[in-house]
Design a protein around this motif. Structure first.
Motif, PDB file in Angstrom:
ATOM      1  N   GLY A 121       0.812  -1.211   0.000  1.00 50.02           N
ATOM      2  CA  GLY A 121       0.000   0.000   0.000  1.00 50.02           C
ATOM      3  C   GLY A 121       0.842   1.256   0.000  1.00 50.02           C
ATOM      4  N   GLY A 122       1.901   1.251   0.804  1.00 50.06           N
ATOM      5  CA  GLY A 122       2.785   2.407   0.825  1.00 50.06           C
ATOM      6  C   GLY A 122       3.458   2.628  -0.509  1.00 50.06           C
ATOM      7  N   GLY A 123       3.824   1.518  -1.167  1.00 51.58           N
ATOM      8  CA  GLY A 123       4.436   1.637  -2.485  1.00 51.58           C
ATOM      9  C   GLY A 123       3.500   2.257  -3.495  1.00 51.58           C
ATOM     10  N   VAL A 124       2.227   1.839  -3.457  1.00 56.76           N
ATOM     11  CA  VAL A 124       1.240   2.385  -4.392  1.00 56.76           C
ATOM     12  C   VAL A 124       1.006   3.869  -4.122  1.00 56.76           C
ATOM     13  N   GLN A 125       0.969   4.244  -2.831  1.00 56.12           N
ATOM     14  CA  GLN A 125       0.651   5.628  -2.482  1.00 56.12           C
ATOM     15  C   GLN A 125       1.821   6.587  -2.686  1.00 56.12           C
ATOM     16  N   LEU A 126       3.025   6.123  -2.355  1.00 54.15           N
ATOM     17  CA  LEU A 126       4.146   7.048  -2.249  1.00 54.15           C
ATOM     18  C   LEU A 126       5.182   6.917  -3.358  1.00 54.15           C
ATOM     19  N   ALA A 127       5.155   5.801  -4.088  1.00 51.99           N
ATOM     20  CA  ALA A 127       6.238   5.520  -5.031  1.00 51.99           C
ATOM     21  C   ALA A 127       6.332   6.571  -6.130  1.00 51.99           C
ATOM     22  N   GLN A 128       7.483   7.178  -6.213  1.00 52.85           N
ATOM     23  CA  GLN A 128       7.801   8.083  -7.303  1.00 52.85           C
ATOM     24  C   GLN A 128       8.600   7.293  -8.348  1.00 52.85           C
ATOM     25  N   PRO A 129       8.698   7.807  -9.576  1.00 54.07           N
ATOM     26  CA  PRO A 129       9.422   7.053 -10.608  1.00 54.07           C
ATOM     27  C   PRO A 129      10.809   6.603 -10.173  1.00 54.07           C
ATOM     28  N   ARG A 133      12.275   2.678  -9.832  1.00 52.24           N
ATOM     29  CA  ARG A 133      13.478   2.281 -10.570  1.00 52.24           C
ATOM     30  C   ARG A 133      14.594   1.860  -9.613  1.00 52.24           C
ATOM     31  N   PHE A 134      14.692   2.545  -8.483  1.00 51.15           N
ATOM     32  CA  PHE A 134      15.714   2.190  -7.493  1.00 51.15           C
ATOM     33  C   PHE A 134      15.428   0.807  -6.904  1.00 51.15           C
ATOM     34  N   ALA A 135      14.161   0.553  -6.550  1.00 54.52           N
ATOM     35  CA  ALA A 135      13.794  -0.758  -6.001  1.00 54.52           C
ATOM     36  C   ALA A 135      14.072  -1.866  -7.014  1.00 54.52           C
ATOM     37  N   THR A 136      13.791  -1.587  -8.281  1.00 57.78           N
ATOM     38  CA  THR A 136      14.053  -2.576  -9.327  1.00 57.78           C
ATOM     39  C   THR A 136      15.544  -2.856  -9.449  1.00 57.78           C
ATOM     40  N   ALA A 137      16.350  -1.803  -9.406  1.00 57.56           N
ATOM     41  CA  ALA A 137      17.803  -1.967  -9.525  1.00 57.56           C
ATOM     42  C   ALA A 137      18.371  -2.780  -8.370  1.00 57.56           C
ATOM     43  N   VAL A 138      17.789  -2.619  -7.182  1.00 58.08           N
ATOM     44  CA  VAL A 138      18.280  -3.346  -6.007  1.00 58.08           C
ATOM     45  C   VAL A 138      17.862  -4.813  -6.047  1.00 58.08           C
ATOM     46  N   VAL A 139      16.613  -5.067  -6.431  1.00 57.19           N
ATOM     47  CA  VAL A 139      16.058  -6.420  -6.351  1.00 57.19           C
ATOM     48  C   VAL A 139      16.407  -7.270  -7.568  1.00 57.19           C
ATOM     49  N   LYS A 140      16.607  -6.646  -8.723  1.00 56.68           N
ATOM     50  CA  LYS A 140      16.797  -7.428  -9.946  1.00 56.68           C
ATOM     51  C   LYS A 140      17.992  -8.382  -9.885  1.00 56.68           C
ATOM     52  N   THR A 162      13.828 -13.602 -17.124  1.00 52.78           N
ATOM     53  CA  THR A 162      13.985 -12.427 -16.266  1.00 52.78           C
ATOM     54  C   THR A 162      13.012 -11.323 -16.677  1.00 52.78           C
ATOM     55  N   PRO A 163      12.237 -10.774 -15.740  1.00 54.52           N
ATOM     56  CA  PRO A 163      11.273  -9.712 -16.081  1.00 54.52           C
ATOM     57  C   PRO A 163      11.974  -8.456 -16.577  1.00 54.52           C
ATOM     58  N   ASN A 164      11.352  -7.789 -17.555  1.00 58.99           N
ATOM     59  CA  ASN A 164      11.950  -6.590 -18.157  1.00 58.99           C
ATOM     60  C   ASN A 164      11.117  -5.341 -17.890  1.00 58.99           C
ATOM     61  N   TYR A 165      10.387  -5.328 -16.790  1.00 55.50           N
ATOM     62  CA  TYR A 165       9.588  -4.167 -16.405  1.00 55.50           C
ATOM     63  C   TYR A 165       9.825  -3.905 -14.915  1.00 55.50           C
ATOM     64  N   PRO A 166       9.525  -2.707 -14.412  1.00 54.80           N
ATOM     65  CA  PRO A 166       9.824  -2.378 -13.018  1.00 54.80           C
ATOM     66  C   PRO A 166       9.084  -3.263 -12.020  1.00 54.80           C
ATOM     67  N   LEU A 167       9.730  -3.528 -10.920  1.00 55.43           N
ATOM     68  CA  LEU A 167       9.154  -4.319  -9.837  1.00 55.43           C
ATOM     69  C   LEU A 167       7.872  -3.666  -9.324  1.00 55.43           C
ATOM     70  N   GLY A 168       6.801  -4.455  -9.211  1.00 57.28           N
ATOM     71  CA  GLY A 168       5.541  -3.959  -8.668  1.00 57.28           C
ATOM     72  C   GLY A 168       4.535  -3.521  -9.705  1.00 57.28           C
ATOM     73  N   CYS A 169       4.962  -3.391 -10.976  1.00 56.80           N
ATOM     74  CA  CYS A 169       4.021  -2.949 -12.006  1.00 56.80           C
ATOM     75  C   CYS A 169       2.997  -4.028 -12.340  1.00 56.80           C
ATOM     76  N   LYS A 170       3.378  -5.283 -12.143  1.00 54.71           N
ATOM     77  CA  LYS A 170       2.451  -6.391 -12.313  1.00 54.71           C
ATOM     78  C   LYS A 170       2.513  -7.235 -11.048  1.00 54.71           C
ATOM     79  N   GLY A 327       4.393   7.843  -9.166  1.00 51.77           N
ATOM     80  CA  GLY A 327       5.022   7.483 -10.431  1.00 51.77           C
ATOM     81  C   GLY A 327       4.488   6.185 -10.980  1.00 51.77           C
ATOM     82  N   TYR A 328       3.458   5.663 -10.321  1.00 53.76           N
ATOM     83  CA  TYR A 328       2.952   4.342 -10.676  1.00 53.76           C
ATOM     84  C   TYR A 328       2.469   4.286 -12.118  1.00 53.76           C
ATOM     85  N   LYS A 329       1.628   5.251 -12.510  1.00 56.24           N
ATOM     86  CA  LYS A 329       1.073   5.224 -13.860  1.00 56.24           C
ATOM     87  C   LYS A 329       2.134   5.517 -14.913  1.00 56.24           C
ATOM     88  N   SER A 330       3.010   6.471 -14.643  1.00 53.51           N
ATOM     89  CA  SER A 330       3.992   6.853 -15.650  1.00 53.51           C
ATOM     90  C   SER A 330       5.028   5.759 -15.888  1.00 53.51           C
TER      91      SER A 330
END
Length: 400
Positions: A121-129, A133-140, A162-170, A327-330
């Protein structure tokens, strides 16, 4: 059959209408064709050439099991899935002791719900682009290592998975069986786009025909669309049709429960109702909301209860404004996520925390609704019964 009731509650869930793949001529296939939610248990997969379209949450669960039965399995993937190891352990005496105590179960549920609410929920509410991208870079790198370890360090296969889109988008998932399945000798992964269907199977790329006995669509459901929230025709005041209104004016509903011009009608899983948490908690909150409104209507001896237009609009604008600030939609727009619908809105999710959802559904001001007592219908006066007339005799033919 017509059923007349004072109140109507749509409790059909939010994942009800299967979504089939958008592949031209797929209906021309002459073999067995089914969606994962409409499984034909009489059809035997043993020894058959089987295709699975999709690699989302449904596919992740069924692919390992289908691979055990099928003679050969081909998986068609558009994008890889973010999948973590599944913490799967035996339920021993201590765990049984804890889960048999109602109070402890409630504590565990509360803590787990809080973690999900804060994390997802916090990710959906607060996540900026930059955060996504930072979370994806850390977890990938961790995700990549997990895939490599499961496919025997087959780097080409690992790269395809390997997924090619940001973490959490799906929707991410967990599994200990999914990735190792692709090392089975009877399993093949195809990442080339599907171009059309054929009576014998599926065609990928320019003209690569794959022949099958059965095609299984693990392609999910229609989510966050007008038809998915209320898969039936709803007609409100002044003849307004709910589906048509939503399609023209975008999806909206006060706390996902009620709409102006649709008095005495409620939804348990409507637009902008679900704050990321347990889905059970969400439905319980919606039901508490509905019970509160109907209870107040009965207390006031009202026959019509309807959400006020200005209250509804304020809530809807609050939700859409919060989503736009993230940044979720963008960031996720290009990932073909079902979180964003055909109108470009993220109407599935209420961009607020679980506690806000829990509190506002149970303790909203009762005057956000209007309560009216409609005059009772006047029964038409009965007409005096007509005197029975003697039955006329019918002419009978002798047949001579």
């Amino acid at each position: 059959k017509t059923v007349t009731a004072r109140f109507v509650i749509g409790a059909v869930g939010g994942i009800e209408i299967p979504r089939l793949p958008d592949v031209p001529d797929i209906e021309s296939f002459e073999g067995k064709f089914m969606h994962s939610s409409q499984w034909d248990h009489d059809y035997k997969l043993e020894g058959k050439k089987v295709a699975v379209i999709g690699t989302g949450a449904s596919a992740l669960q069924l692919i390992p099991e289908v691979a055990k039965m099928a003679g050969h399995l081909t998986v068609f993937q558009r994008r890889g899935i973010w999948a973590a190891p599944k913490p799967d352990w035996k339920v021993g005496p201590f765990t049984q002791f804890v889960l048999n105590r109602i109070f402890l179960r409630r504590v565990i549920r509360f803590v787990a719900g809080g973690v999900i609410s804060i994390g997802v929920g916090g990710g959906v509410q607060l996540a900026q682009p930059w955060m996504l991208r930072f979370a994806t870079a850390v977890v990938k790198p961790v995700q990549t290592a997990w895939i490599w370890a499961n496919v025997g360090f087959d780097l080409d296969l690992a790269k395809q998975l390997t997924p090619n889109y940001p973490l959490g988008c799906k929707r991410p998932s967990v599994s200990n069986k999914y990735f190792p399945t692709f090392k089975r000798p009877n399993v093949k992964l195809v990442t080339e786009p599907l171009t059309r269907g054929d009576k014998k199977g599926l065609v990928s790329g320019e003209n690569n025909l794959h022949e099958f006995d059965a095609i299984i669509c693990a392609t999910g459901f229609q989510v966050a669309e007008a038809d998915s929230f209320a898969p039936f025709r709803v007609v409100g005041a002044n003849g307004i049709v709910l589906h048509e209104f939503w399609k023209e004016n975008r999806l909206q509903a006060y706390q996902g429960v009620s709409m102006p011009n649709f008095p005495n009608a409620f939804l348990t899983t409507g637009p902008y109702g679900y704050a990321p948490s347990s889905y059970h908690s969400y439905i319980e909150a919606a039901c508490a909301h509905i019970v509160r409104a109907i209870g107040e209507a009965n207390k006031r001896e009202s026959t019509r209860v309807e959400i006020r237009q200005e209250i509804h609009d304020e809530y809807w604008h609050r939700c859409t404004a919060k989503v736009e600030k993230t940044g979720y939609k963008s960031v996720c727009q290009s990932s073909n996520t079902f979180y964003i619908n055909s109108q470009g809105d993220s109407a599935l999710v209420r961009p607020e925390g679980q506690f806000t959802m829990w509190w506002e559904n149970r303790f909203y001001d009762k005057n956000v609704y209007t309560y009216q007592k409609q005059p009772a219908a006047v029964e038409a006066p009965k007409q005096p019964a007509k005197k029975a007339q003697p039955k006329k005799k019918e002419a009978v033919s002798s047949g001579a």
